[in-house]
Design a protein around this motif. Sequence first.
Motif, PDB file in Angstrom:
ATOM      1  N   ALA A 128       0.683  -1.194   0.059  1.00 30.74           N
ATOM      2  CA  ALA A 128      -0.047  -0.087   0.111  1.00 30.74           C
ATOM      3  C   ALA A 128       0.955   1.159  -0.053  1.00 30.74           C
ATOM      4  O   ALA A 128       0.518   2.123  -0.606  1.00 30.74           O
ATOM      5  N   GLU A 129       2.097   1.362   0.837  1.00 28.13           N
ATOM      6  CA  GLU A 129       3.023   2.357   0.665  1.00 28.13           C
ATOM      7  C   GLU A 129       3.322   2.855  -0.635  1.00 28.13           C
ATOM      8  O   GLU A 129       3.554   3.716  -1.043  1.00 28.13           O
ATOM      9  N   ALA A 130       3.523   1.724  -1.270  1.00 26.83           N
ATOM     10  CA  ALA A 130       4.202   1.713  -2.781  1.00 26.83           C
ATOM     11  C   ALA A 130       3.024   1.997  -3.789  1.00 26.83           C
ATOM     12  O   ALA A 130       3.272   2.117  -5.060  1.00 26.83           O
ATOM     13  N   GLY A 131       1.900   2.046  -3.484  1.00 30.80           N
ATOM     14  CA  GLY A 131       0.816   2.609  -4.342  1.00 30.80           C
ATOM     15  C   GLY A 131      -0.045   1.431  -4.896  1.00 30.80           C
ATOM     16  O   GLY A 131      -0.676   1.582  -5.759  1.00 30.80           O
ATOM     17  N   ALA A 132       0.263   0.146  -4.285  1.00 32.09           N
ATOM     18  CA  ALA A 132      -0.628  -0.792  -5.011  1.00 32.09           C
ATOM     19  C   ALA A 132      -2.095  -1.027  -4.292  1.00 32.09           C
ATOM     20  O   ALA A 132      -2.060  -0.557  -3.272  1.00 32.09           O
TER      21      ALA A 132
ATOM     22  N   ALA B 126       5.495  -4.798  -5.435  1.00 33.35           N
ATOM     23  CA  ALA B 126       5.225  -3.436  -5.623  1.00 33.35           C
ATOM     24  C   ALA B 126       5.793  -3.051  -6.935  1.00 33.35           C
ATOM     25  O   ALA B 126       5.304  -2.279  -7.585  1.00 33.35           O
ATOM     26  N   ALA B 127       7.125  -3.161  -6.929  1.00 36.79           N
ATOM     27  CA  ALA B 127       7.826  -2.882  -8.184  1.00 36.79           C
ATOM     28  C   ALA B 127       7.441  -3.258  -9.503  1.00 36.79           C
ATOM     29  O   ALA B 127       7.437  -2.404 -10.477  1.00 36.79           O
ATOM     30  N   VAL B 128       7.387  -4.655  -9.520  1.00 34.36           N
ATOM     31  CA  VAL B 128       6.843  -5.341 -10.847  1.00 34.36           C
ATOM     32  C   VAL B 128       5.549  -4.612 -11.131  1.00 34.36           C
ATOM     33  O   VAL B 128       4.975  -4.523 -12.100  1.00 34.36           O
ATOM     34  N   ASN B 129       4.583  -4.730 -10.112  1.00 31.25           N
ATOM     35  CA  ASN B 129       3.268  -4.278 -10.171  1.00 31.25           C
ATOM     36  C   ASN B 129       3.218  -2.855 -10.854  1.00 31.25           C
ATOM     37  O   ASN B 129       2.080  -2.669 -11.633  1.00 31.25           O
ATOM     38  N   ALA B 130       3.991  -1.910 -10.413  1.00 31.16           N
ATOM     39  CA  ALA B 130       4.109  -0.615 -10.948  1.00 31.16           C
ATOM     40  C   ALA B 130       4.674  -0.568 -12.452  1.00 31.16           C
ATOM     41  O   ALA B 130       4.709   0.615 -13.075  1.00 31.16           O
TER      42      ALA B 130
ATOM     43  N   THR C 208       7.806  -0.956 -12.798  1.00 31.87           N
ATOM     44  CA  THR C 208       9.287  -0.198 -12.689  1.00 31.87           C
ATOM     45  C   THR C 208      10.402  -1.667 -12.553  1.00 31.87           C
ATOM     46  O   THR C 208      11.363  -1.030 -13.242  1.00 31.87           O
ATOM     47  N   ALA C 209      10.246  -2.368 -12.103  1.00 32.90           N
ATOM     48  CA  ALA C 209      11.061  -3.548 -12.269  1.00 32.90           C
ATOM     49  C   ALA C 209      10.521  -4.841 -12.993  1.00 32.90           C
ATOM     50  O   ALA C 209       9.278  -4.940 -13.233  1.00 32.90           O
ATOM     51  N   ARG C 210      11.511  -5.447 -13.670  1.00 27.96           N
ATOM     52  CA  ARG C 210      11.005  -6.674 -14.407  1.00 27.96           C
ATOM     53  C   ARG C 210      10.221  -7.838 -13.900  1.00 27.96           C
ATOM     54  O   ARG C 210      11.091  -8.002 -12.753  1.00 27.96           O
ATOM     55  N   PRO C 211       9.524  -8.567 -14.411  1.00 29.00           N
ATOM     56  CA  PRO C 211       8.921  -9.568 -13.524  1.00 29.00           C
ATOM     57  C   PRO C 211      10.029 -10.579 -12.953  1.00 29.00           C
ATOM     58  O   PRO C 211       9.847 -11.453 -12.084  1.00 29.00           O
ATOM     59  N   GLU C 212      11.128 -10.720 -13.741  1.00 32.21           N
ATOM     60  CA  GLU C 212      12.210 -11.789 -13.404  1.00 32.21           C
ATOM     61  C   GLU C 212      12.440 -11.497 -11.985  1.00 32.21           C
ATOM     62  O   GLU C 212      13.250 -12.365 -11.296  1.00 32.21           O
TER      63      GLU C 212
ATOM     64  N   ARG D  74      18.587  -1.495  -1.857  1.00 32.19           N
ATOM     65  CA  ARG D  74      17.226  -1.871  -2.374  1.00 32.19           C
ATOM     66  C   ARG D  74      16.090  -1.575  -0.832  1.00 32.19           C
ATOM     67  O   ARG D  74      16.894  -1.246   0.193  1.00 32.19           O
ATOM     68  N   PRO D  75      15.066  -1.431  -1.461  1.00 31.67           N
ATOM     69  CA  PRO D  75      13.924  -0.872  -0.251  1.00 31.67           C
ATOM     70  C   PRO D  75      14.127  -1.973   1.017  1.00 31.67           C
ATOM     71  O   PRO D  75      13.858  -1.384   2.051  1.00 31.67           O
TER      72      PRO D  75
END
Length: 536
Positions: A22-26, A322-326, A328-332, A495-496
């Motif tokens: 939620a903090e990351a906006g998901a 959160a990063a993949v959902n947004a 920003t990051a690759r699914p891998e 990393r976070p």
Amino acid sequence: MFCDVLVVGAGPTGLMAAAVLAEAGADVRVIDQGDGFGEESRAAIVHVRTLETWDALGVTVAALAEGVAVRDVRVSAGGRVLARFSLAGRGTGVEESAYDHALALPQSRTERLLGDALRVRGGAVMWGCTLIGLEQPGATVRAVVRGPDGSLREIEARYVVGADGARSAVRHAVGIEFEGSTYAPTAFLADVGLDPEPPGDELQLNLARGGFVGALRIGPGRFRLFGALSPSYIARFHRSSEGAPVATADLQCWFDEYFKIRAQVTDVGWTSTYRVHQRIASRFRSGRVFLAGDAAHVHAPAGGQGMNLGIGDAMNLGWKLAAVNAGTARPELLDSYEPERRAAAQTILRSSDRGFALEASENRMLDLANRSVLPMVIGALGRLPAVRRMIFRLFSQTWITYRTSAAVQQSIPDPHGVQAGDRIPPALFHDTGATGIHHRILFLTHRHGRAALAEDLERLLAPFLPDAPIISIDPNESGAGRLFSAGHPRVVLVRPDGHAGYVGPAEDLHPLQAYLQRWYNSDAVSVDGGSVNFSV
């Protein structure tokens, strides 16, 4: 109903994962079959690494205000103190922390603090909802849920996090094996009042017949008692009606025999007798479904590591989802969750298994050794500084590293310094205001090169991680020098979750660019070879 992530289970692990997302906006939904937060204290100790992790959500200050600082473990036998081991101290090198002690905090309070963190970020728990089934038809997961009124509903999500405990419905639904065994001895927990109160806020371990028993202050006038039960006490304690606390007189007998402390049990609150399991999921992931916390691993309570390990799972998985959902990051990147956290769980499982086996052994020869030889061994070891540092490191979980992960990269030889995958001590950036669920860039270089390097890093990061704070550290500072081989100039992508994703030279940023292109998405920099011109 559709959401980005469905979290099943509203214990500390599930709430932590949901709050991070939620903090990351998901768009995250949490379901739990209970009717609200529980009142049981259950897990009662929070270690240093968890306090650091909570900083990202702003939970630590409230936790410290509510909990009781635990700075030492005191080991006794027959009323005689054998040794003290520290759970306090900011540590040195990679163990250095902004927090200098563990914290006694009942799980009921932990859940409410994390529930508040989720609520202020717009999330909530859907209570009374039971998972009935899961299927993965393609790019989503479909969950069938029975609501509190008995009606069935379907929730569709991009991902599902199973944080629903040792009997996980999520794990069963995706057919993941839960491998391990069950101990023969029965363990016991009780929250009681004691008069007079034992002095100090130490975690007290008493070496008695049959192993260790312990006591921990969890609040004003309240103490957690724990240990393995002998067959005779199992029978006495089970005379109480189902679900009721153990009778005060029975608990007083056990306390007098095992603790050798002059105190009266004035009242008995929550009590629990249970069998201890040692199990780990064969996989932590099945497609778009992930397991975390007790759904993925359960082990002996020795060391109080379980809840803390689950919160670490939640942070590791939460920021990646959160990063993949947004985008920003690759699914891998999600492929790194299982190897990173399963290795940590296996290590803790082995150590807690050995600790509980020693604590709860019914072998007469081993019991005799525990009462005759072990006190001398503990007394001798307790005087060794190296052993005391090892105990702090073990309990604090600052030892966890992901050096072997495919998702980290070391691009500079540094055999004596921090490696990619290691935890970066938050003390290096704790006072910079750079908190939250995001990446950070630390760069260590001498003053004459800082401005140009900062500009290059800002241009490099802009297409990938534009919100990552760029933090300059003087390599001549003692902390930096201890961590990074006398402070040779370098760049560290943190990393976070506080672990180094990349460690490389400050003189050449092309390896960092390649790392970002491998794991993160960008519309501005070509993955097929486009580059930024650097001034260093």
